[in-house]
Write a protein that holds these residues in place. Structure first.
Motif, PDB file in Angstrom:
ATOM      1  N   PRO A  54       0.844  -1.400  -0.002  1.00  0.00           N
ATOM      2  CA  PRO A  54       0.105   0.007   0.119  1.00  0.00           C
ATOM      3  C   PRO A  54       0.969   1.261  -0.017  1.00  0.00           C
ATOM      4  CG  PRO A  54      -0.795  -1.474   1.542  1.00  0.00           C
ATOM      5  CD  PRO A  54       0.530  -2.150   1.022  1.00  0.00           C
ATOM      6  N   TRP A  55       1.851   1.428   0.876  1.00  0.00           N
ATOM      7  CA  TRP A  55       2.918   2.454   0.912  1.00  0.00           C
ATOM      8  C   TRP A  55       3.397   2.720  -0.509  1.00  0.00           C
ATOM      9  CZ3 TRP A  55       8.068   3.073   0.129  1.00  0.00           C
ATOM     10  CH2 TRP A  55       8.651   4.583   0.676  1.00  0.00           C
ATOM     11  N   ILE A  56       4.292   1.785  -1.170  1.00  0.00           N
ATOM     12  CA  ILE A  56       4.809   1.974  -2.383  1.00  0.00           C
ATOM     13  C   ILE A  56       3.421   2.263  -3.441  1.00  0.00           C
ATOM     14  CG2 ILE A  56       5.717   0.679  -4.278  1.00  0.00           C
ATOM     15  CD1 ILE A  56       7.028  -1.007  -2.180  1.00  0.00           C
ATOM     16  N   LEU A  57       2.508   1.939  -3.601  1.00  0.00           N
ATOM     17  CA  LEU A  57       1.487   2.339  -4.456  1.00  0.00           C
ATOM     18  C   LEU A  57       1.198   3.830  -4.283  1.00  0.00           C
ATOM     19  CD1 LEU A  57      -0.794  -0.861  -4.757  1.00  0.00           C
ATOM     20  CD2 LEU A  57       0.958  -0.251  -6.427  1.00  0.00           C
ATOM     21  N   SER A  58       0.976   3.947  -3.181  1.00  0.00           N
ATOM     22  CA  SER A  58       0.686   5.390  -2.860  1.00  0.00           C
ATOM     23  C   SER A  58       1.933   6.407  -3.061  1.00  0.00           C
ATOM     24  CB  SER A  58       0.277   5.600  -1.199  1.00  0.00           C
ATOM     25  OG  SER A  58       0.307   6.979  -0.797  1.00  0.00           O
ATOM     26  N   GLU A  59       2.985   5.911  -2.845  1.00  0.00           N
ATOM     27  CA  GLU A  59       4.032   6.833  -3.264  1.00  0.00           C
ATOM     28  C   GLU A  59       4.307   7.226  -4.639  1.00  0.00           C
ATOM     29  OE1 GLU A  59       6.595   8.613  -1.212  1.00  0.00           O
ATOM     30  OE2 GLU A  59       4.707   8.142   0.138  1.00  0.00           O
ATOM     31  N   VAL A  60       4.094   5.708  -5.362  1.00  0.00           N
ATOM     32  CA  VAL A  60       4.191   5.937  -7.071  1.00  0.00           C
ATOM     33  C   VAL A  60       3.082   7.096  -7.422  1.00  0.00           C
ATOM     34  CG1 VAL A  60       3.556   4.699  -8.963  1.00  0.00           C
ATOM     35  CG2 VAL A  60       5.106   3.849  -7.300  1.00  0.00           C
TER      36      VAL A  60
END
Length: 98
Positions: A54-60
C-alpha cells in the motif's frame, strides 16, 4: 506534456524499503501510458505478501501526480506476468550482488 522517460526517472525515488532498491530498477513497473494529463501505470510487487505494497503504490501515485503536466495518476497492481529477479536492471543486480 510529461514523458514516459520523465515518469520512470521520477519513480526511481520510490524505494522498496525492505530491499533498498527503487521500483524501476527492480523491474516492478510494467507499463506507463500517458493520455493528455492522465497517467496510467501498471506495476507489480516482488511478492503478493509484500507488507509495504500500500505504501509503495501510494508513493508512486503521489510522485507522478506531483509532476508538472499530470492531473491524475492511476496505479494498477497486477500479478501477471509474475515478477522474477531476471526483470531487475543491471544496476539492481549489481547493487544486490545477484
Amino acid at each position: 506534456m510529461v514523458t514516459k522517460e520523465e515518469i520512470l526517472e521520477a519513480l526511481q525515488a520510490v524505494e522498496d524499503p525492505e530491499i533498498g532498491m527503487d521500483v524501476v530498477n527492480l523491474g516492478l513497473v510494467y507499463d506507463v501510458q500517458i493520455n493528455k494529463d492522465n497517467v496510467y501505470i501498471k506495476m507489480t510487487m516482488t511478492a503478493p505478501t509484500c507488507p509495504v505494497t500500500p505504501w509503495i503504490l501510494s508513493e508512486v501515485q503521489k510522485i507522478v501526480e506531483n509532476m508538472a503536466g499530470v492531473e491524475m495518476a492511476d496505479v494498477e497492481l497486477v500479478w501477471e506476468p509474475p515478477w522474477n529477479p531476471s526483470m531487475m536492471s543491471e544496476v539492481a543486480r549489481d547493487a544486490l550482488n545477484m
